[in-house]
Design a protein around this motif. Structure first.
Motif, PDB file in Angstrom:
ATOM      1  N   GLN A 192       4.582  10.449  -6.667  1.00 31.30           N
ATOM      2  CA  GLN A 192       5.592  10.734  -5.668  1.00 31.30           C
ATOM      3  C   GLN A 192       5.222   9.912  -4.438  1.00 31.30           C
ATOM      4  O   GLN A 192       4.226  10.195  -3.762  1.00 31.30           O
ATOM      5  CB  GLN A 192       5.634  12.225  -5.316  1.00 31.30           C
ATOM      6  CG  GLN A 192       6.728  12.538  -4.331  1.00 31.30           C
ATOM      7  CD  GLN A 192       6.260  13.364  -3.160  1.00 31.30           C
ATOM      8  OE1 GLN A 192       5.085  13.596  -2.945  1.00 31.30           O
ATOM      9  NE2 GLN A 192       7.215  13.807  -2.366  1.00 31.30           N
ATOM     10  N   VAL A 193       5.979   8.849  -4.164  1.00 33.20           N
ATOM     11  CA  VAL A 193       5.711   7.951  -3.039  1.00 33.20           C
ATOM     12  C   VAL A 193       6.179   8.622  -1.753  1.00 33.20           C
ATOM     13  O   VAL A 193       7.336   9.011  -1.647  1.00 33.20           O
ATOM     14  CB  VAL A 193       6.466   6.609  -3.197  1.00 33.20           C
ATOM     15  CG1 VAL A 193       6.140   5.673  -2.046  1.00 33.20           C
ATOM     16  CG2 VAL A 193       6.176   5.964  -4.519  1.00 33.20           C
ATOM     17  N   GLN A 194       5.272   8.728  -0.785  1.00 33.31           N
ATOM     18  CA  GLN A 194       5.659   9.282   0.513  1.00 33.31           C
ATOM     19  C   GLN A 194       5.756   8.204   1.593  1.00 33.31           C
ATOM     20  O   GLN A 194       6.622   8.291   2.456  1.00 33.31           O
ATOM     21  CB  GLN A 194       4.692  10.389   0.936  1.00 33.31           C
ATOM     22  CG  GLN A 194       4.804  11.605   0.050  1.00 33.31           C
ATOM     23  CD  GLN A 194       3.932  12.764   0.499  1.00 33.31           C
ATOM     24  OE1 GLN A 194       3.331  12.751   1.579  1.00 33.31           O
ATOM     25  NE2 GLN A 194       3.841  13.775  -0.339  1.00 33.31           N
ATOM     26  N   THR A 195       4.864   7.197   1.552  1.00 35.66           N
ATOM     27  CA  THR A 195       4.943   6.089   2.509  1.00 35.66           C
ATOM     28  C   THR A 195       4.604   4.774   1.824  1.00 35.66           C
ATOM     29  O   THR A 195       3.904   4.750   0.813  1.00 35.66           O
ATOM     30  CB  THR A 195       3.991   6.281   3.708  1.00 35.66           C
ATOM     31  OG1 THR A 195       2.639   6.306   3.244  1.00 35.66           O
ATOM     32  CG2 THR A 195       4.300   7.548   4.491  1.00 35.66           C
ATOM     33  N   ILE A 196       5.132   3.679   2.400  1.00 34.14           N
ATOM     34  CA  ILE A 196       4.921   2.327   1.876  1.00 34.14           C
ATOM     35  C   ILE A 196       4.680   1.391   3.062  1.00 34.14           C
ATOM     36  O   ILE A 196       5.328   1.534   4.104  1.00 34.14           O
ATOM     37  CB  ILE A 196       6.177   1.815   1.128  1.00 34.14           C
ATOM     38  CG1 ILE A 196       6.614   2.791   0.054  1.00 34.14           C
ATOM     39  CG2 ILE A 196       5.940   0.428   0.556  1.00 34.14           C
ATOM     40  CD1 ILE A 196       7.994   2.496  -0.499  1.00 34.14           C
ATOM     41  N   ARG A 197       3.777   0.438   2.869  1.00 31.31           N
ATOM     42  CA  ARG A 197       3.619  -0.632   3.852  1.00 31.31           C
ATOM     43  C   ARG A 197       3.042  -1.858   3.188  1.00 31.31           C
ATOM     44  O   ARG A 197       2.332  -1.762   2.184  1.00 31.31           O
ATOM     45  CB  ARG A 197       2.772  -0.198   5.031  1.00 31.31           C
ATOM     46  CG  ARG A 197       1.298  -0.117   4.757  1.00 31.31           C
ATOM     47  CD  ARG A 197       0.510   0.070   6.034  1.00 31.31           C
ATOM     48  NE  ARG A 197      -0.583   0.975   5.777  1.00 31.31           N
ATOM     49  CZ  ARG A 197      -1.144   1.723   6.678  1.00 31.31           C
ATOM     50  NH1 ARG A 197      -0.718   1.702   7.914  1.00 31.31           N
ATOM     51  NH2 ARG A 197      -2.134   2.513   6.357  1.00 31.31           N
ATOM     52  N   ARG A 198       3.372  -3.005   3.760  1.00 36.61           N
ATOM     53  CA  ARG A 198       2.772  -4.258   3.315  1.00 36.61           C
ATOM     54  C   ARG A 198       1.358  -4.321   3.873  1.00 36.61           C
ATOM     55  O   ARG A 198       1.106  -3.821   4.974  1.00 36.61           O
ATOM     56  CB  ARG A 198       3.589  -5.439   3.814  1.00 36.61           C
ATOM     57  CG  ARG A 198       4.931  -5.577   3.127  1.00 36.61           C
ATOM     58  CD  ARG A 198       5.722  -6.785   3.679  1.00 36.61           C
ATOM     59  NE  ARG A 198       6.932  -6.966   2.921  1.00 36.61           N
ATOM     60  CZ  ARG A 198       8.112  -6.465   3.273  1.00 36.61           C
ATOM     61  NH1 ARG A 198       8.242  -5.751   4.375  1.00 36.61           N
ATOM     62  NH2 ARG A 198       9.179  -6.683   2.520  1.00 36.61           N
ATOM     63  N   PRO A 199       0.422  -4.943   3.151  1.00 38.33           N
ATOM     64  CA  PRO A 199      -0.927  -5.088   3.685  1.00 38.33           C
ATOM     65  C   PRO A 199      -0.879  -5.787   5.047  1.00 38.33           C
ATOM     66  O   PRO A 199      -0.146  -6.757   5.235  1.00 38.33           O
ATOM     67  CB  PRO A 199      -1.637  -5.958   2.644  1.00 38.33           C
ATOM     68  CG  PRO A 199      -0.889  -5.693   1.375  1.00 38.33           C
ATOM     69  CD  PRO A 199       0.540  -5.486   1.802  1.00 38.33           C
ATOM     70  N   GLU A 201       0.871  -1.167   0.000  1.00 44.72           N
ATOM     71  CA  GLU A 201       0.000   0.000   0.000  1.00 44.72           C
ATOM     72  C   GLU A 201       0.911   1.221   0.000  1.00 44.72           C
ATOM     73  O   GLU A 201       1.821   1.311   0.823  1.00 44.72           O
ATOM     74  CB  GLU A 201      -0.886   0.028   1.244  1.00 44.72           C
ATOM     75  CG  GLU A 201      -1.783   1.262   1.282  1.00 44.72           C
ATOM     76  CD  GLU A 201      -2.517   1.373   2.597  1.00 44.72           C
ATOM     77  OE1 GLU A 201      -3.672   0.952   2.649  1.00 44.72           O
ATOM     78  OE2 GLU A 201      -1.905   1.883   3.559  1.00 44.72           O
ATOM     79  N   VAL A 202       0.708   2.106  -0.947  1.00 46.60           N
ATOM     80  CA  VAL A 202       1.508   3.328  -1.041  1.00 46.60           C
ATOM     81  C   VAL A 202       0.601   4.533  -0.843  1.00 46.60           C
ATOM     82  O   VAL A 202      -0.588   4.493  -1.142  1.00 46.60           O
ATOM     83  CB  VAL A 202       2.244   3.433  -2.398  1.00 46.60           C
ATOM     84  CG1 VAL A 202       3.329   2.371  -2.506  1.00 46.60           C
ATOM     85  CG2 VAL A 202       1.292   3.330  -3.565  1.00 46.60           C
TER      86      VAL A 202
END
Length: 190
Positions: free
Chosen positions: A122-129, A104-105
């Motif tokens: 522009q990606v600010q945060t990333i996480r796995r579901p 999830e971005v």
């Protein structure tokens, strides 16, 4: 088809295919960019050349290739051209650990339909579901310093110390037209 041709094909996706609103739940910070809109979505992290042309190294190119986000909701290939740092660097260092995974971005889609056929991300945060906390997309300078320890030790802006940038300037000049063109420009303007 060449890599540039494949990228042009990807960017030629109709604007209607990107018209869905992905702003719900986004906590992205505005940069005041023309045509920016918040966007939070799930996507598969892919090697763009693999996705478009079938050239698929196991590790998404090991950081040497552009990565993309194949959006789960509509199958659109979103081009993450920047991370969340103020330095204008790409998002490969942030996305590479997730090669082949769904993430999830959250960030900003940027671009105007009149000027660009597709918005860039522009990606600010990333996480796995399922992960509670998102990670900031800010790994570029850390990854660059690890790959260039001698240049990083010099301090200052990364791009002034980068050996690849220095070699290109030495060969092509600051203007990209050669050292003679640089000398003529400097003599005329300064």
């Amino acid at each position: 088809m060449s890599g540039a041709g494949l990228l042009a094909l990807a960017l030629a996706l109709p604007a209607a295919a990107q018209a869905q609103d992905f702003s719900a739940g986004s906590a992205a910070k505005s940069w005041g960019l023309l045509g920016e809109e918040n966007a939070r979505f799930e996507a598969l992290v892919v090697d763009v050349l693999c996705e478009l042309g079938g050239d698929c190294p196991e590790d998404c190119g090991g950081g040497a290739r552009q990565l993309g986000l194949l959006r789960s909701a509509d199958g659109v290939l979103v081009m993450p051209m920047k991370n969340g740092q103020p330095v204008f660097s790409g998002a490969v260092a942030d996305l590479l650990p997730y090669c082949g995974e769904t993430v999830e971005v959250d960030g900003l889609l940027v671009g105007e339909p009149e000027a660009t056929p597709a918005k860039f991300f522009q990606v600010q945060t990333i996480r796995r579901p399922g992960e509670a906390d998102a990670r900031p997309a800010n790994r570029f300078t850390e990854a660059w310093a690890a790959a260039n320890p001698q240049a990083a030790a010099e301090g200052g802006e990364w791009f002034r110390a980068d050996p690849d940038v220095r070699a290109r300037i030495e060969a092509e000049g600051y203007l990209g037209l050669g050292p003679d063109a640089d000398a003529a420009f400097i003599a005329e303007w300064f």
